[in-house]
Design a protein around this motif. Structure first.
Motif, PDB file in Angstrom:
ATOM      1  N   ASN A  48      24.484  21.945  64.289  1.00 57.38           N
ATOM      2  CA  ASN A  48      24.239  23.334  63.908  1.00 57.38           C
ATOM      3  C   ASN A  48      24.836  23.673  62.542  1.00 57.38           C
ATOM      4  O   ASN A  48      24.442  24.656  61.915  1.00 57.38           O
ATOM      5  N   VAL A  49      25.834  22.889  62.110  1.00 52.48           N
ATOM      6  CA  VAL A  49      26.549  23.211  60.871  1.00 52.48           C
ATOM      7  C   VAL A  49      25.761  22.696  59.661  1.00 52.48           C
ATOM      8  O   VAL A  49      25.586  21.490  59.499  1.00 52.48           O
ATOM      9  N   PRO A  50      25.286  23.590  58.802  1.00 54.89           N
ATOM     10  CA  PRO A  50      24.504  23.151  57.642  1.00 54.89           C
ATOM     11  C   PRO A  50      25.373  22.389  56.632  1.00 54.89           C
ATOM     12  O   PRO A  50      26.583  22.635  56.528  1.00 54.89           O
ATOM     13  N   ALA A  51      24.767  21.517  55.904  1.00 60.16           N
ATOM     14  CA  ALA A  51      25.476  20.796  54.851  1.00 60.16           C
ATOM     15  C   ALA A  51      26.004  21.779  53.813  1.00 60.16           C
ATOM     16  O   ALA A  51      25.298  22.708  53.405  1.00 60.16           O
ATOM     17  N   GLY A  52      27.251  21.603  53.439  1.00 59.93           N
ATOM     18  CA  GLY A  52      27.840  22.443  52.413  1.00 59.93           C
ATOM     19  C   GLY A  52      28.409  23.759  52.900  1.00 59.93           C
ATOM     20  O   GLY A  52      28.902  24.556  52.093  1.00 59.93           O
ATOM     21  N   ALA A  53      28.326  24.004  54.206  1.00 57.25           N
ATOM     22  CA  ALA A  53      28.818  25.278  54.749  1.00 57.25           C
ATOM     23  C   ALA A  53      30.302  25.198  55.087  1.00 57.25           C
ATOM     24  O   ALA A  53      30.825  24.141  55.449  1.00 57.25           O
ATOM     25  N   THR A  54      30.972  26.339  54.980  1.00 57.29           N
ATOM     26  CA  THR A  54      32.333  26.489  55.485  1.00 57.29           C
ATOM     27  C   THR A  54      32.245  27.026  56.910  1.00 57.29           C
ATOM     28  O   THR A  54      31.517  27.990  57.163  1.00 57.29           O
ATOM     29  N   VAL A  55      32.965  26.412  57.830  1.00 61.16           N
ATOM     30  CA  VAL A  55      32.938  26.822  59.237  1.00 61.16           C
ATOM     31  C   VAL A  55      33.958  27.932  59.455  1.00 61.16           C
ATOM     32  O   VAL A  55      35.151  27.764  59.171  1.00 61.16           O
ATOM     33  N   GLU A  67      31.564  21.863  66.569  1.00 58.87           N
ATOM     34  CA  GLU A  67      31.242  22.394  65.244  1.00 58.87           C
ATOM     35  C   GLU A  67      32.474  22.460  64.341  1.00 58.87           C
ATOM     36  O   GLU A  67      32.356  22.774  63.158  1.00 58.87           O
ATOM     37  N   ARG A  68      33.647  22.155  64.934  1.00 56.24           N
ATOM     38  CA  ARG A  68      34.877  22.088  64.137  1.00 56.24           C
ATOM     39  C   ARG A  68      35.310  20.643  63.898  1.00 56.24           C
ATOM     40  O   ARG A  68      36.408  20.410  63.386  1.00 56.24           O
ATOM     41  N   THR A  69      34.485  19.703  64.286  1.00 56.01           N
ATOM     42  CA  THR A  69      34.850  18.291  64.133  1.00 56.01           C
ATOM     43  C   THR A  69      33.949  17.571  63.130  1.00 56.01           C
ATOM     44  O   THR A  69      33.892  16.346  63.107  1.00 56.01           O
ATOM     45  N   THR A  70      33.253  18.329  62.291  1.00 60.07           N
ATOM     46  CA  THR A  70      32.283  17.732  61.363  1.00 60.07           C
ATOM     47  C   THR A  70      32.914  17.326  60.033  1.00 60.07           C
ATOM     48  O   THR A  70      32.260  16.669  59.226  1.00 60.07           O
ATOM     49  N   GLY A  71      34.151  17.755  59.813  1.00 60.10           N
ATOM     50  CA  GLY A  71      34.766  17.500  58.516  1.00 60.10           C
ATOM     51  C   GLY A  71      34.476  18.563  57.484  1.00 60.10           C
ATOM     52  O   GLY A  71      34.964  18.493  56.347  1.00 60.10           O
ATOM     53  N   ALA A  72      33.703  19.579  57.868  1.00 56.68           N
ATOM     54  CA  ALA A  72      33.407  20.682  56.952  1.00 56.68           C
ATOM     55  C   ALA A  72      34.663  21.516  56.719  1.00 56.68           C
ATOM     56  O   ALA A  72      35.533  21.598  57.590  1.00 56.68           O
ATOM     57  N   PRO A  73      34.778  22.146  55.556  1.00 57.14           N
ATOM     58  CA  PRO A  73      35.919  23.039  55.340  1.00 57.14           C
ATOM     59  C   PRO A  73      35.896  24.173  56.352  1.00 57.14           C
ATOM     60  O   PRO A  73      34.826  24.600  56.800  1.00 57.14           O
TER      61      PRO A  73
END
Length: 403
Positions: A48-55, A67-73
């Motif tokens: 669900n987390v788009p590339a380049g998005a901040t969670v 959705e918090r384990t993707t490595g996204a900021p």
């Protein structure tokens, strides 16, 4: 117009929540690209987390959420709210009880200002809005996880201070210290008369004496707190007084849902003994033949600590119907022996002879109330969980009086 958040990508985990949805709405108004997911609408998935998005996440969203384990900021919701409080002079309202209603009163009595509230403001039909040309931002400041200390208020309001969130605070002194730090962050402070210990130069509110549509002594204090903040912000509260007379409340704060079998059904978010007592007293002020309280305890930890106080508060009704605990983020196995039955037993002990029904489940409570409600009754559905669904279902399936 230059939007300061243009080009920013924000993904909100739990976007259906009342606080998160408001932040998402304002972020989008400011030009951000907003996405989100919710457990109740499709669930959580790393995809669900788009590339380049901040969670963006809240304290209720664990670190193991996919959705918090993707490595996204990542950004806590309070940090995002803190950014907003730096864009405009801000009135921030906190306190153990009454902050949603007091914030909603400010929104209603200061039309045209930007705001984020932890409930729907009935007069606007939404929980948040952003006006680029508004002079003020009005926000509700959450003390449950100390996130209020991240905000940058110009005017800080504390409606009251009690120990409620036992997993966050060690003592009442700990609560006081947190509210004192919050008040110290503001240019001006507004507090209840018994809270001047938190900031010596704070403005003190009393009890509003003008016409007010929402019942209860607690709402008169909420109105007084709001008016005091308005006087500081605008120099006068004359128009605000006129507007407060038409204030209809906030969602799930003594909200009249409808009628069921001739009984008025009122929903309230009350989930602390003080709030339960105040809500029952407000219902009593309407002078119904009977006040029936349907209560759903929220959190095992709170129920374990406050079962007796909840029982004593419920004893102010003519009948109490108890559901089991709404667990939220807690697990039953960590609190052996703790259930809604504890509250039911204390309610009966507090007022022997009062009908106290241990319904436990939604289905049992709904079936019982369908039979028990009479013409003129006032049914309160109280709790921070999903107890409100019962009242709405009763209203939706009600038969006409005299069937």
């Amino acid at each position: 117009m230059n939007q300061p958040w243009s080009g920013r990508k924000l993904h909100f985990v739990g976007i259906g929540g009342i606080g998160m949805s408001g932040l998402a709405k304002v972020a989008r108004s400011l030009g951000a690209e907003v996405t989100g997911s919710d457990r109740a609408q499709g669930g959580h998935d790393a995809r669900n987390v788009p590339a380049g998005a901040t969670v963006v996440f809240s304290t209720a969203i664990g670190a193991d959420n996919p959705e918090r384990t993707t490595g996204a900021p990542e950004l806590h919701r309070a940090d995002l709210l803190a950014e907003l409080t730096q864009l405009k002079p801000t009135i921030a309202v906190s306190g153990t009880h009454g902050k949603t209603t007091t914030t909603s009163m400010l929104v209603h009595a200061m039309p045209g200002e930007s705001y984020l509230v932890g409930g729907e403001v009935r007069s606007t039909g939404t929980n948040a809005d952003w006006h680029e040309d508004s002079a003020w931002l009005i926000v509700e400041a959450d003390e449950s996880d100390r996130s209020l200390l991240k905000l940058h208020p110009t005017i800080a309001v504390v409606t009251n201070a009690e120990l409620d969130h036992h997993t966050t605070y060690a003592s009442s002194r700990d609560v006081d210290d947190t509210f004192a730090q919050f008040l110290a962050r503001a240019r001006d402070a507004v507090v209840a008369p018994d809270l001047t210990r938190l900031r010596a130069d704070a403005h003190v509110f009393g009890e509003y004496d003008g016409p007010l549509a929402v019942p209860g002594a607690h709402n008169r204090k909420n109105a007084a707190a709001a008016l005091t903040a308005i006087e500081i912000a605008q120099g006068t509260a004359e128009l605000a007084r006129e507007l407060l007379a038409t204030f209809e409340g906030a969602g799930r704060r003594f909200e009249v849902v409808g009628t069921a079998n001739g009984a008025t059904v009122v929903d309230d978010y009350a989930h602390h003994p003080t709030e339960v007592r105040a809500t029952i007293e407000a219902a009593r002020s309407q002078h119904p033949p009977r006040v029936i309280a349907l209560f759903q305890p929220h959190l095992f930890s709170r129920t374990q600590r406050e079962a007796r106080a909840f029982g004593e508060a419920l004893a102010g009704a003519d009948m109490a119907v108890l559901l089991d605990v709404y667990p939220a983020r807690e697990r039953q196995e960590d609190y052996p022996g703790v259930s809604g039955l504890l509250v039911a037993e204390h309610a009966y002990d507090a007022r022997p002879g009062m009908p106290v029904i241990w319904a436990k489940t939604h289905a049992t409570a709904r079936a019982y109330l369908q039979r028990a409600l009479q013409e003129g009754d006032l049914l309160l559905t109280m709790g921070a969980g999903d107890v409100n669904a019962i009242g709405r279902d009763l209203v939706a399936h009600s038969e006409p009086p005299g069937r």
